[in-house]
Design a protein around this motif. Structure first.
Motif, PDB file in Angstrom:
ATOM      1  N   LEU A  16       0.802  -1.202   0.000  1.00  0.00           N
ATOM      2  CA  LEU A  16       0.000   0.000   0.000  1.00  0.00           C
ATOM      3  C   LEU A  16       0.846   1.268   0.000  1.00  0.00           C
ATOM      4  CD1 LEU A  16      -2.842   1.143   0.112  1.00  0.00           C
ATOM      5  CD2 LEU A  16      -2.730   1.042   2.593  1.00  0.00           C
ATOM      6  N   TRP A  17       1.805   1.344   0.915  1.00  0.00           N
ATOM      7  CA  TRP A  17       2.611   2.546   1.042  1.00  0.00           C
ATOM      8  C   TRP A  17       3.953   2.440   0.322  1.00  0.00           C
ATOM      9  CZ3 TRP A  17       0.873   7.056   2.770  1.00  0.00           C
ATOM     10  CH2 TRP A  17      -0.304   7.067   3.513  1.00  0.00           C
ATOM     11  N   TRP A  70      -3.074   3.832  -5.363  1.00  0.00           N
ATOM     12  CA  TRP A  70      -3.367   3.724  -3.938  1.00  0.00           C
ATOM     13  C   TRP A  70      -4.857   3.924  -3.696  1.00  0.00           C
ATOM     14  CZ3 TRP A  70       0.790   6.764  -0.647  1.00  0.00           C
ATOM     15  CH2 TRP A  70       2.044   6.187  -0.858  1.00  0.00           C
ATOM     16  N   PRO A  71      -5.404   3.370  -2.598  1.00  0.00           N
ATOM     17  CA  PRO A  71      -6.794   3.656  -2.229  1.00  0.00           C
ATOM     18  C   PRO A  71      -6.977   5.150  -1.974  1.00  0.00           C
ATOM     19  CG  PRO A  71      -5.972   1.774  -1.011  1.00  0.00           C
ATOM     20  CD  PRO A  71      -4.787   2.370  -1.713  1.00  0.00           C
ATOM     21  N   LEU A  72      -8.194   5.632  -2.195  1.00  0.00           N
ATOM     22  CA  LEU A  72      -8.452   7.064  -2.137  1.00  0.00           C
ATOM     23  C   LEU A  72      -8.109   7.655  -0.770  1.00  0.00           C
ATOM     24  CD1 LEU A  72      -9.482   9.501  -3.677  1.00  0.00           C
ATOM     25  CD2 LEU A  72     -11.800   8.933  -2.911  1.00  0.00           C
ATOM     26  N   SER A 106      -6.344   6.225  -9.818  1.00  0.00           N
ATOM     27  CA  SER A 106      -6.829   5.327 -10.863  1.00  0.00           C
ATOM     28  C   SER A 106      -6.732   6.028 -12.204  1.00  0.00           C
ATOM     29  CB  SER A 106      -8.276   4.897 -10.594  1.00  0.00           C
ATOM     30  OG  SER A 106      -9.138   6.031 -10.639  1.00  0.00           O
ATOM     31  N   GLU A 107      -6.832   5.253 -13.262  1.00  0.00           N
ATOM     32  CA  GLU A 107      -6.735   5.835 -14.605  1.00  0.00           C
ATOM     33  C   GLU A 107      -7.897   6.778 -14.877  1.00  0.00           C
ATOM     34  OE1 GLU A 107      -5.970   4.435 -19.245  1.00  0.00           O
ATOM     35  OE2 GLU A 107      -6.361   2.948 -17.668  1.00  0.00           O
ATOM     36  N   ARG A 108      -9.095   6.405 -14.448  1.00  0.00           N
ATOM     37  CA  ARG A 108     -10.261   7.254 -14.682  1.00  0.00           C
ATOM     38  C   ARG A 108     -10.137   8.579 -13.942  1.00  0.00           C
ATOM     39  NH1 ARG A 108     -15.420   7.210 -16.380  1.00  0.00           N
ATOM     40  NH2 ARG A 108     -16.974   8.405 -15.206  1.00  0.00           N
TER      41      ARG A 108
END
Length: 400
Positions: A27-28, A54-56, A231-233
């Motif tokens: 994650l980090w 990474w998660p938001l 993310s890509e989006r």
């Protein structure tokens, strides 16, 4: 043997658990450039310290951690709060500041008049003023001698000046009542008394449009650098927002220049404002194309935004031709040239990726081209803020 078999069976029974544990471990972890997905590969000279998908929640918290986007986020976030403070200051303080500076130009050429007698004589002629629905409030302002805006000897106030010259004692005036020297020869006390009659404030919307464009650009840029690794989006959305912010800053930077230079020439004012606005909208539409964000189009992006800024040379040269003998025109142009230099140097650094291209990996955390570009953008916008103050002072004091 039996223990290993049990572990394997647990793994097959709870695949989500193992996947989550693996995801948590990485994650980090900051990855290298060659490990990035394609949409995050923009500058091969920055080798490490990347965040990737990474998660938001962790992306938001990374604003307080060290990575290669930390200074990109903070340089423009601090700039945003700087311009937010300047906007509040301008809205609350600038009219009074300009007012005091304008009154300081009145020479002390007369002895102190009998202000009480002057009040009586002035009040006696107040009913002859047109459109005075609140005479009591106006008398109170005059009694306190508190001007609230700049003195503006514009054509719309000549009738008031003529009435004052007929009502006030002749010793307070020198020359013809239709001459600007009538105002400039009064003692400061007299200027304070008649200042409330001269309230013709110049509209502020072009200046606040620029401040709004600057804040939008700085905030959208800071947000983009913080969130695009999620993310890509989200990266696609944030980059479009960033490009729109740059176009907005460039377009609105010319609003004060064009409006206050040509406010007495509506044709050229509307022509230049319409052109730069349409150019900004066109640039935003072009930036929506997916190909626009590819690394090989870096120089094209820089050239497009540079071209937007370069188009502003026409109204500036036109202003100098119209007001070649006015110091205000020269001073504002000096600030605008300095602004252009800041933007131009920043864009050149951004396009050439200096200095990290000379020593790849050495400027990953601090000192790479995008961070320097951000600093030059803030410096250019702050320089233009001071040019805007000069425009306001110029037009507030003179009008058309």
């Amino acid at each position: 043997m039996g223990k290993n078999r049990q572990i394997c069976e647990d793994s097959r029974a709870f695949p989500e658990s193992n996947e989550g544990s693996s995801k948590g471990k990485r994650l980090w972890k900051k990855v290298k450039y060659h490990s990035l997905p394609g949409y995050l590969r923009d500058n091969e000279f920055i080798i490490g310290h990347y965040r990737s998908e990474w998660p938001l929640k962790q992306v938001l918290l990374s604003i307080f951690s060290i990575h290669n986007e930390t200074l990109n986020v903070w340089t423009h976030l601090i700039g945003f709060f700087l311009f937010l403070s300047l906007t509040i200051y301008t809205a609350m303080k600038v009219p009074k500041v300009v007012d005091l500076q304008a009154l300081q130009h009145f020479p002390d050429v007369l002895k102190k008049p009998d202000l009480h007698k002057l009040h009586v004589e002035l009040f006696a002629c107040l009913p002859s003023f047109p459109n005075m629905p609140d005479l009591h409030r106006l008398r109170e302002e005059l009694t306190n001698s508190l001007p609230s805006m700049d003195l503006l000897p514009s054509p719309s106030t000549w009738h008031i000046i003529e009435i004052l010259t007929r009502c006030l004692p002749e010793r307070l005036f020198h020359g013809n009542c239709t001459d600007v020297g009538v105002l400039l020869s009064m003692k400061e006390d007299v200027a304070n008394l008649i200042a409330p009659f001269m309230l013709t404030p110049i509209t502020r919307w072009p200046f606040f449009a620029f401040l709004g464009g600057a804040m939008f650009c700085l905030f959208s840029s800071s947000t983009c650098h913080l969130l695009q690794c999620h993310s890509e989006r989200l990266s696609y959305i944030m980059l479009r927002l960033d490009y729109a912010g740059i176009a907005a800053l460039i377009s609105t930077s010319f609003y004060p220049t064009v409006y206050y230079s040509f406010m007495c020439n509506p044709f050229f004012c509307n022509l230049y404002l319409g052109f730069i606005t349409l150019l900004g909208i066109g640039t935003m539409l072009v930036s929506l194309l997916p190909v626009f964000e590819k690394p090989e189009y870096r120089k094209f992006r820089a050239s497009l935004f540079f071209g937007m800024g370069f188009s502003g040379i026409a109204p500036i040269l036109h202003k100098l031709i119209l007001f070649w003998n006015r110091p205000e025109a020269l001073h504002t142009t000096g600030y605008e040239v300095l602004m252009g230099l800041f933007y131009g140097i920043g864009t050149l650094i951004y396009a050439t990726r200096v200095p990290e291209r000379w020593m790849p990996g050495k400027f990953d955390i601090a000192g790479h081209s995008h961070q320097l570009f951000h600093l030059f953008v803030v410096a250019g916008a702050y320089t233009h803020y001071h040019a805007g103050l000069l425009y306001l002072r110029w037009r507030d004091q003179e009008g058309c």
